[in-house]
Design a protein around this motif. Structure first.
Motif, PDB file in Angstrom:
ATOM      1  N   ASN A 169      -5.883  -0.334 -18.114  1.00  9.49           N
ATOM      2  CA  ASN A 169      -5.192  -1.537 -17.663  1.00  9.49           C
ATOM      3  C   ASN A 169      -3.963  -1.207 -16.821  1.00  9.49           C
ATOM      4  OD1 ASN A 169      -6.899  -3.417 -18.896  1.00  9.49           O
ATOM      5  ND2 ASN A 169      -5.905  -3.113 -20.876  1.00  9.49           N
ATOM      6  N   LEU A 170      -3.306  -0.091 -17.151  1.00 10.32           N
ATOM      7  CA  LEU A 170      -2.100   0.320 -16.419  1.00 10.32           C
ATOM      8  C   LEU A 170      -2.429   1.208 -15.222  1.00 10.32           C
ATOM      9  CD1 LEU A 170       0.167   1.152 -19.495  1.00 10.32           C
ATOM     10  CD2 LEU A 170       0.341  -0.838 -17.997  1.00 10.32           C
ATOM     11  N   GLU A 194      -8.117  -6.980 -13.341  1.00 13.18           N
ATOM     12  CA  GLU A 194      -9.329  -7.455 -12.695  1.00 13.18           C
ATOM     13  C   GLU A 194      -8.978  -8.412 -11.562  1.00 13.18           C
ATOM     14  OE1 GLU A 194     -12.383  -8.384 -15.980  1.00 13.18           O
ATOM     15  OE2 GLU A 194     -10.527  -7.903 -17.034  1.00 13.18           O
ATOM     16  N   LEU A 195      -9.786  -8.390 -10.506  1.00 17.75           N
ATOM     17  CA  LEU A 195      -9.498  -9.149  -9.289  1.00 17.75           C
ATOM     18  C   LEU A 195     -10.546 -10.225  -9.057  1.00 17.75           C
ATOM     19  CD1 LEU A 195      -7.903  -9.561  -6.619  1.00 17.75           C
ATOM     20  CD2 LEU A 195      -9.424  -7.855  -5.586  1.00 17.75           C
ATOM     21  N   TYR A 196     -10.075 -11.460  -8.839  1.00 10.70           N
ATOM     22  CA  TYR A 196     -10.946 -12.558  -8.395  1.00 10.70           C
ATOM     23  C   TYR A 196     -10.706 -12.749  -6.912  1.00 10.70           C
ATOM     24  CZ  TYR A 196     -13.039 -17.202  -7.925  1.00 10.70           C
ATOM     25  OH  TYR A 196     -13.804 -18.262  -7.539  1.00 10.70           O
ATOM     26  N   ASN A 197     -11.785 -12.696  -6.117  1.00  6.85           N
ATOM     27  CA  ASN A 197     -11.636 -12.820  -4.668  1.00  6.85           C
ATOM     28  C   ASN A 197     -12.854 -13.545  -4.103  1.00  6.85           C
ATOM     29  OD1 ASN A 197     -10.804 -12.591  -2.043  1.00  6.85           O
ATOM     30  ND2 ASN A 197     -11.188 -10.395  -1.867  1.00  6.85           N
ATOM     31  N   GLN A 198     -12.826 -14.877  -4.201  1.00  3.15           N
ATOM     32  CA  GLN A 198     -13.936 -15.684  -3.713  1.00  3.15           C
ATOM     33  C   GLN A 198     -13.410 -16.933  -3.020  1.00  3.15           C
ATOM     34  OE1 GLN A 198     -16.979 -16.601  -6.623  1.00  3.15           O
ATOM     35  NE2 GLN A 198     -16.926 -14.553  -7.533  1.00  3.15           N
ATOM     36  N   SER A 199     -14.109 -17.337  -1.975  1.00  5.72           N
ATOM     37  CA  SER A 199     -13.820 -18.584  -1.249  1.00  5.72           C
ATOM     38  C   SER A 199     -12.354 -18.674  -0.833  1.00  5.72           C
ATOM     39  CB  SER A 199     -14.200 -19.796  -2.117  1.00  5.72           C
ATOM     40  OG  SER A 199     -15.554 -19.733  -2.515  1.00  5.72           O
ATOM     41  N   GLY A 200     -11.797 -17.542  -0.424  1.00  6.31           N
ATOM     42  CA  GLY A 200     -10.417 -17.551   0.043  1.00  6.31           C
ATOM     43  C   GLY A 200      -9.381 -17.545  -1.053  1.00  6.31           C
ATOM     44  N   PHE A 218      -6.723 -13.526  -6.832  1.00  6.82           N
ATOM     45  CA  PHE A 218      -5.701 -13.327  -7.845  1.00  6.82           C
ATOM     46  C   PHE A 218      -6.182 -12.304  -8.865  1.00  6.82           C
ATOM     47  CE2 PHE A 218      -8.309 -16.927  -9.213  1.00  6.82           C
ATOM     48  CZ  PHE A 218      -8.654 -16.582 -10.514  1.00  6.82           C
ATOM     49  N   ASN A 219      -5.251 -11.701  -9.576  1.00 11.34           N
ATOM     50  CA  ASN A 219      -5.561 -10.768 -10.650  1.00 11.34           C
ATOM     51  C   ASN A 219      -5.575 -11.500 -11.979  1.00 11.34           C
ATOM     52  OD1 ASN A 219      -3.917  -8.937  -8.499  1.00 11.34           O
ATOM     53  ND2 ASN A 219      -5.498  -7.756  -9.520  1.00 11.34           N
ATOM     54  N   PHE A 220      -6.396 -11.028 -12.904  1.00 11.58           N
ATOM     55  CA  PHE A 220      -6.510 -11.710 -14.194  1.00 11.58           C
ATOM     56  C   PHE A 220      -6.909 -10.713 -15.269  1.00 11.58           C
ATOM     57  CE2 PHE A 220     -10.748 -11.594 -12.529  1.00 11.58           C
ATOM     58  CZ  PHE A 220     -11.602 -11.569 -13.629  1.00 11.58           C
ATOM     59  N   ARG A 221      -6.874 -11.181 -16.519  1.00 10.40           N
ATOM     60  CA  ARG A 221      -7.321 -10.394 -17.665  1.00 10.40           C
ATOM     61  C   ARG A 221      -8.589 -11.048 -18.204  1.00 10.40           C
ATOM     62  NH1 ARG A 221      -1.701 -10.115 -21.064  1.00 10.40           N
ATOM     63  NH2 ARG A 221      -1.672 -12.325 -20.544  1.00 10.40           N
ATOM     64  N   GLY A 222      -9.731 -10.407 -18.000  1.00 10.81           N
ATOM     65  CA  GLY A 222     -11.004 -10.976 -18.425  1.00 10.81           C
ATOM     66  C   GLY A 222     -11.208 -10.899 -19.925  1.00 10.81           C
TER      67      GLY A 222
END
Length: 258
Positions: free
Chosen positions: A223-224, A69-75, A78-82
């Motif tokens: 996930n892969l 999963e991708l977080y892309n806010q306010s510059g 990063f990728n993460f596991r929700g």
């Protein structure tokens, strides 16, 4: 002589006898019934093993959860596991091995944070005590912390979700199989994938693979990012792992498979 004395005398007893042998005393000294005394294992029941061994089996079956999963806010990117992804992976496996994960105590503290726009967000920090219950009824406890901000009334729920994710990933020692960002790629090269598409195909087609494991394989492939990988199926025709897994799952469900 009172009514109780008359009743005792008629029964050949005294009040002292009744006080020393009251029904309450008999209940206190009676052995507690064994809740597992009449237990008969069914085809889909977990193995009756101690909780630490059941948890080890959960860890073994999970293998890995990628940061899909991708977080892309306010510059910030990063990728993460929700938490939803993590729970979706752990849920069927803990059910398979008879492991229950329960929060037995939550200690929360609150504060406020100001936003750049002048608004206010509620901050919550929680310390959660978890009880891990095994198929035999024995337990062990773990603790994790979580923090969250929210503009409405969801900070407590979010913080507990973070604590749950931390529990499953941290105490599950769940790897990502992602390349270490600090690794020297010139010397170490590119890490090989955890499993090949063919190995997943073979496991899907194996008649011993349960429906629960087929669902778990689907989460792993997502996930892969391997759901759309094509492999030769049982008739040597190319089929995506996603389509193959869903087809085999439906066939076994229709046939009454486990």
């Amino acid at each position: 002589m009172g009514l109780r004395e008359n009743a005792a005398a008629a029964a050949g007893r005294t009040l002292d006898d009744e006080q020393h042998h009251s029904p309450a005393d008999a209940e206190d000294t009676a052995p507690l019934p064994d809740p597992m005394a009449d237990y008969e294992p069914g085809d889909n029941d977990p193995d009756m093993v101690p909780v630490h061994l059941a948890w080890l089996r959960v860890r073994r079956d999970i293998r890995a959860i990628g940061k899909g999963e991708l977080y892309n806010q306010s510059g910030t990117r990063f990728n993460f596991r929700g938490v939803d992804t993590v729970v979706n992976v752990f849920g069927p496996v803990t059910l398979k091995h008879g492991v229950h994960v329960m929060s037995s105590k939550v200690e929360a503290t609150y504060g406020t944070k100001n936003t750049k726009s002048g608004g206010t967000m509620r901050e919550c920090s929680v310390l959660v005590t978890w009880t891990i219950l095994g198929p035999m009824g024995d337990t062990f406890t773990l603790q994790t912390m979580g923090e969250a901000l929210d503009t409405a009334d969801k900070s407590t729920t979010k913080a507990q979700s973070v604590a749950l994710r931390t529990l499953l990933l941290g105490f599950g020692l769940t790897p990502t199989h992602d390349t270490d960002p600090d690794a020297d790629r010139i010397e170490r090269g590119v890490e090989a994938p955890a499993r090949s598409a063919e190995s997943y195909r073979d496991e899907i087609l194996d008649k011993k693979t349960s429906q629960g494991r087929l669902q778990q394989i689907g989460y792993e492939l997502a996930n892969l990012r391997m759901l759309n990988t094509k492999v030769p199926n049982e008739t040597n025709e190319l089929e995506t792992l996603d389509a193959l897994g869903q087809r085999i799952y439906k066939e076994r469900a229709a046939g009454g498979g486990a």
